[in-house]
Scaffold this active site. Structure first.
Site, PDB file in Angstrom:
ATOM      1  N   TYR A   1       0.809  -1.214   0.000  1.00 11.02           N
ATOM      2  CA  TYR A   1       0.000   0.000   0.000  1.00 11.02           C
ATOM      3  C   TYR A   1       0.842   1.265   0.000  1.00 11.02           C
ATOM      4  CZ  TYR A   1      -4.448  -2.210  -0.247  1.00 11.02           C
ATOM      5  OH  TYR A   1      -5.530  -2.892  -0.732  1.00 11.02           O
TER       6      TYR A   1
ATOM      7  N   HIS B   1      -5.513  -2.521   6.613  1.00 11.74           N
ATOM      8  CA  HIS B   1      -4.935  -3.587   5.802  1.00 11.74           C
ATOM      9  C   HIS B   1      -3.991  -4.481   6.599  1.00 11.74           C
ATOM     10  CE1 HIS B   1      -6.819  -2.423   2.139  1.00 11.74           C
ATOM     11  NE2 HIS B   1      -6.401  -1.183   2.259  1.00 11.74           N
TER      12      HIS B   1
END
Lengths: 756, 756
Positions: free
Chosen positions: B285, B438
């Protein structure tokens, strides 16, 4: 690189100043014939060849580099010292590995002595041979008992024969370096008893038509050539004189030891090779057998030119090299037909021998030079010199593999293997004979490749060759219970039985029959074959094509398996894909607990992961592997089942790979036509995370006609373009004229199939 | 290549004769400040930068080649015509893919207009923007409803924001090409409402600290910079004015929408980056967030230099690029910590941006040039020019990755990630904070690599990004039920529960604590960290080292997991290896039917394939993968079990990979010390069929001392050489002095550990 080039430089300098003729080369022309067989080396290297090589050294890069690497390798071995341990282990164990290493080292040291004219190599060979002489005369049979023919240095005669094939060459290279007394000692205590043990003492190994025997024959013959012993040479060429074996006995692998009494090197060329050069056991064992075939042939060519060995059976030895190269995928890996370990390729040293010999003794095919370049090494002999010169002179051209049909059987009448190639897609269609004891029960099976990568796999063998931890590196029992069974292959399985009930003696009596092979149309590469015997009362006719169509991104596979039976059966039709399930157009239900799909014939090794009822005329299955997409479209009816399976059940030692399959199952069926298309399409990049062309291009696959004489398949794309493929099930000759009406439309063509 | 070089040649010729200053560049020095913000381009390309680029064209190979490729790509798009479809699909569907493609095309066409000065590109951008203007004003929310913040062009505001980040650049490039009326039309009907929709209309998306918001902030800010709209710029930098969100609400992924009220681009730099530049969600990410961070920063640097954005938080944006590059394996693939798709690498275009910007705005690290060379493309802007010139001038050096410790948390005090590197072995040890929405529940987990290949894997995410057939390309439910659970990772699982009961709000309150990191000794790379909160009442202290020892072929991994608990528990300790079981020193029994190992917390996804009782002090397990050998040696006792498992149970849509693991299970245990060594050793060639060094080099692994303060492990090789590793469990500072006696022998050292 610096060391290497300076080595070559020094070499050339040394040779230029010190080269002198060997004293055994007589200049008396009247005595010439006598000289040829008396002079050494004569077997693989020849005196003249050595002269030529020395003259070119330093100017032939691939040869010079090979030589430099071999020199480095052997110098390190000489540095490390000689080890000749008392034999003890199976394959992969210490003593096995060491003796195996020694045969390589001896052969290379012998060659270095000849090419570099440096006595240290001759002395090293002599010293090691003397250690073998001292050891060998004390040796009983090898202590490991698993082989049907135990060796003395190794657990099987096969490896003893390997040893002698190489060591004969070493002995030839230092023959003149030795005194007569030394030669007598070696021949009396080592070479002759060694040759006798693998032949006269081991007829069950030696006296047959089998790759094992080929090694035995070559070993006996090569040492015979070096020793100039006509009795050994004859034993090599024609087998042990006046010996007949029990025709009903079998070897470790279940093969007959000697069914028809044939034996010897010539019989071993005669029988297993088809006129196209296909070797009946398949490419993996052809590669293994290749070396003794060719190296002994090279020796015979040099010492017994009158035999014209390279012309034997219309030049089949050289043809077989071309066949073998064609039995490899885009990466040069051999297709794992029958027992074959994946990853074996034309980079194997046996193929260096094959390519160089094929180039030199064949017609100097410039395509072979490009393979030699990839191999990046050559034989250190006349043929290697020829290849090196060819490359140096820029004669290399790409070796282009196109579709090819290779007949099987001594006379080319026992089925065969067809390879269909179209752009990056390769399909291997096996309709051959049993393939000797290494054969699998997989009539009309296929495997599919894209650019060297397996799309629909053949499992290969169940063995970790030379990895001792896995059953001593030998065949695992799962080779028989799984890998050889029909369900392990992409073909039809009736009532969960293997073809011929997986009985070798039945399978060996039959072969499939070519219906047609057609590669003239570059857009449609097709092959068709029949199998009437695998299941008595059931006939299979399989027609496979790889079709390039402008509506598709890549060529696709079309598969038409027409099954006609007198009885009602269950048919299983597997697809051994790789990777992950992406999408289906049928609803499957996964199992909570996994159980074996069956109890025998290989079914005991498959877990059933999910089951579905086919619910439309076409069942579609897409999968994803190595960032590429694939879709199967197959014609189904509402009684069909689709089974997702995975290999691995009843595998108590984790010997099998956990590979998946989709199996189309038709129940209580007599006649059936299985029609399938496999598309390779699109790609995915995990870096850009974009998926291209990830969907099938086929809207509908239809059987529009299926009679005794014709089967017609229509393929309609998502853009509503329809193509029709009609295959002639009976009269499929190239000349045949056809005229049929389908749905009020008339089709007229000549040849095996229609496609438009 | 021919086309490319002739194109460059023509380009240079054309530019040399036709270059002229843009009429908006005033030459009145008094008016200079005004000019800077008025002139265009100014955002990523600048007027001066364009001049410099044009002057160098044709002499800067990597830039010229990138430009030629972009030109070829965009010319083909122009040829194909403009498509602006009505939004309809999820990720991977047609309208999604097309709009995504359009943003790329617009940005590139804008740049081409500037660099090549060819109006056709400006017209193309204008025409497409006008189509968007016509479409956008008619659009309701996107019809797909799955997102917590629906966009208009796309199903989620996130993708709308992606679009605006790129299209702002295109608009800037053709700003002066447009009439004022055209600009008004676009700004009034497209850009401003677009910016408002992703911010004011979607505060749950925009007003937070999250990678989604970073994209939103950058989008609003970049169009604000181009339009010179201070209100938009402020909204970008500081969030929506006077808006506070409900702190308890959660997003689709289970993350809090806005727990502490922070928002805006600066807050998004402040919070997720540690001072070392580690991004709290992990490298996958970070890569995704990197582009908006850097491209908006570049824009701010150019238009609002007074903000000194690249110096913000002690230059953390540039530090983060270095951290990210270090979070990749030998092939440049990012370690899949938390939700991360394998295969994402520094070849991603966001990393081209990162590398070029880091080079240009940082300190011109020549190592970055070697990565830029591998990427084989540069940004078509000032930074890309700088990189191209650096490469051209031969300044490139290898980018060397060594062991590195990256702190996590805004202030670097919330644990971190340690990467231990030693020759070709890399170990990634995660002792970080939760990692936002996440994050996975895997405190003190690790993964192990050899030369870029996974030896002990982290599963990564359960998602096929942008592959529509698999759940629309979005997160699959197995991401939550499997991939995030602790049992999916190589760490300790107590009583079959995940860390923090897999509750995000609990996990987010805690982080592991660094005990020590030591990379000074090149033979011993070590890290140690504590986790006291994952299981209340249980403390884990894990010490991991990668040790180069002359007695071993390659560096090996030593793992010491010391578990101290107030209660009696079952501990599971998995090893997610790849490949095939080769050998064990314990007797396992495979299962006839496969059942799930458990019913929840990820255990429902594991099949139990085989079970064993440990029967010696050391349990050994060797496996074989990609022609290499590996051995685990782990300290066990007679109550331990060893479980062979495979992922795939309760996976009704085949979303999971069928990967294996060996799990060491300790039952009814309070305190326990798990000590393991993993050796990578040897290799196998399927071409020569020879196995080298296929056996473990370890005879015995012993815990010779285990107290509150010290744990000492002895490692004895098969040659009876013994090494001792002592780790300090309490005082482990570099300065600490230690003196202990083990088996009557005295050991004295200073620092974190002893090894000899």
């Amino acid at each position: 690189m610096k060391n290497l080039s300076s080595f070559v430089f020094i070499l050339v300098a040394v040779l230029a100043t010190t080269f002198s003729c060997k004293d055994e080369v007589t200049s008396d022309p009247a005595n010439e014939n006598q000289t040829i067989s008396d002079e050494h080396p004569k077997l693989i290297l020849t005196a003249q060849g050595v002269n030529d090589i020395r003259a070119q050294l330093g100017t032939i890069p691939i040869f010079d580099n090979t030589l430099a690497k071999v020199k480095e390798e052997i110098d390190a071995e000489i540095e490390a010292g000689i080890e000749v341990p008392i034999p003890k282990d199976y394959s992969g164990g210490y003593t096995h590995v060491r003796h195996k290493r020694n045969w390589v080292v001896l052969q290379k040291a012998g060659v270095l002595y000849q090419i570099l004219d440096d006595e240290k190599y001759a002395k090293y060979v002599k010293d090691m041979l003397m250690q073998y002489e001292a050891l060998y005369k004390t040796l009983p049979l090898h202590p490991k008992t698993r082989s049907y023919a135990r060796g003395k240095l190794f657990w099987q005669c096969l490896n003893d024969s390997n040893w002698l094939v190489y060591v004969s060459q070493a002995y030839d290279c230092i023959y003149n370096y030795l005194s007569e007394e030394e030669r007598n000692k070696l021949e009396t205590n080592l070479f002759r008893p060694f040759a006798d043990h693998i032949s006269i003492d081991s007829p069950q190994f030696y006296q047959r038509v089998h790759n094992h025997s080929t090694w035995g024959n070559a070993a006996v013959g090569m040492i015979g050539l070096v020793m100039d012993d006509q009795e050994l040479i004859d034993r090599a060429l024609y087998g042990i004189k006046d010996l007949k074996l029990d025709a009903t006995k079998k070897d470790d692998d279940g093969g007959f030891l000697n069914k028809d009494g044939k034996a010897g090197f010539l019989a071993n060329i005669e029988e297993p090779f088809s006129p196209d050069g296909y070797y009946n056991e398949g490419p993996y064992y052809q590669r293994y057998a290749m070396y003794p075939f060719l190296i002994f042939a090279e020796g015979l060519h040099n010492v017994k030119p009158e035999l014209k060995i390279f012309e034997y059976k219309e030049g089949v030895l050289l043809k077989s090299i071309n066949a073998l190269l064609n039995l490899s995928d885009a990466d040069g890996d051999f297709f794992p037909l029958n027992d074959g370990q994946k990853g074996m390729s034309y980079y194997n040293s046996a193929l260096v021998t094959a390519v160089d010999i094929s180039y030199h003794y064949g017609d100097q095919d410039p395509g072979l030079l490009s393979i030699a370049k990839e191999q990046n090494q050559v034989l250190l002999d006349d043929s290697g010199l020829a290849v090196a010169l060819g490359i140096k002179n820029g004669e290399s051209k790409p070796f282009t593999k196109t579709s090819i049909n290779l007949s099987d059987g001594q006379n080319g009448t026992q089925g065969g293997v067809a390879i269909l190639r179209n752009e990056n897609i390769e399909l291997v269609f096996k309709y051959a004979a049993q393939g000797s004891s290494h054969g699998h029960y997989d009539k009309l099976s296929y495997s599919l490749y894209e650019n060297g990568e397996e799309v629909i796999q053949d499992y290969g063998l169940a063995r970790f060759v030379n990895i001792e931890q896995k059953g001593g590196g030998n065949y695992l029992k799962e080779n028989k219970t799984w890998a050889k069974q029909t369900i392990a292959h992409n073909t039809l399985i009736q009532n969960e039985n293997s073809h011929f009930n997986a009985k070798y003696d039945i399978g060996s009596q039959h072969h499939s029959v070519l219906h047609y092979f057609s590669s003239e149309n570059e857009n449609v590469q097709a092959a068709s074959a029949k199998e009437p015997n695998a299941y008595p009362g059931t006939e299979m006719l399989r027609t496979m094509a790889v079709i390039k169509d402008e509506d598709f991104e890549k060529p696709y596979m079309l598969d038409i398996m027409k099954v006609t039976s007198a009885s009602t059966n269950q048919y299983d039709f597997p697809f051994y894909y790789f990777g992950q399930v992406l999408q289906t157009n049928f609803e499957y239900k996964t199992k909570e607990t996994l159980q074996a799909l069956g109890s025998k014939n290989g079914y005991q090794h498959l877990y059933l992961e999910a089951r579905a009822k086919a619910n439309s005329d076409n069942s579609k299955f897409s999968w994803f592997n190595n960032n590429k997409f694939y879709t199967l479209t197959t014609v189904t009816n509402n009684n069909d089942e689709l089974l997702f399976t995975r290999i691995g059940a009843n595998d108590p030692e984790f010997n099998l790979r956990r590979d998946p399959a989709l199996i189309l199952r038709a129940k209580t069926t007599k006649n059936r036509i299985f029609v399938s298309v496999i598309e390779a399409h699109g790609s995915y990049s995990p870096v850009t995370e974009s998926a291209k062309n990830s969907n099938s291009n086929i809207k509908k696959l239809d059987v529009v006609l299926d009679t005794e004489d014709y089967t017609a398949i229509s393929i309609t794309t998502i853009n509503d373009n329809t193509k029709l493929f009609i295959t002639s099930n009976t009269n499929a000759s190239k000349e045949a004229k056809h005229n049929i009406t389908i749905n009020d439309k008339n089709y007229e063509w000549s040849g095996s199939y229609y496609f438009k």
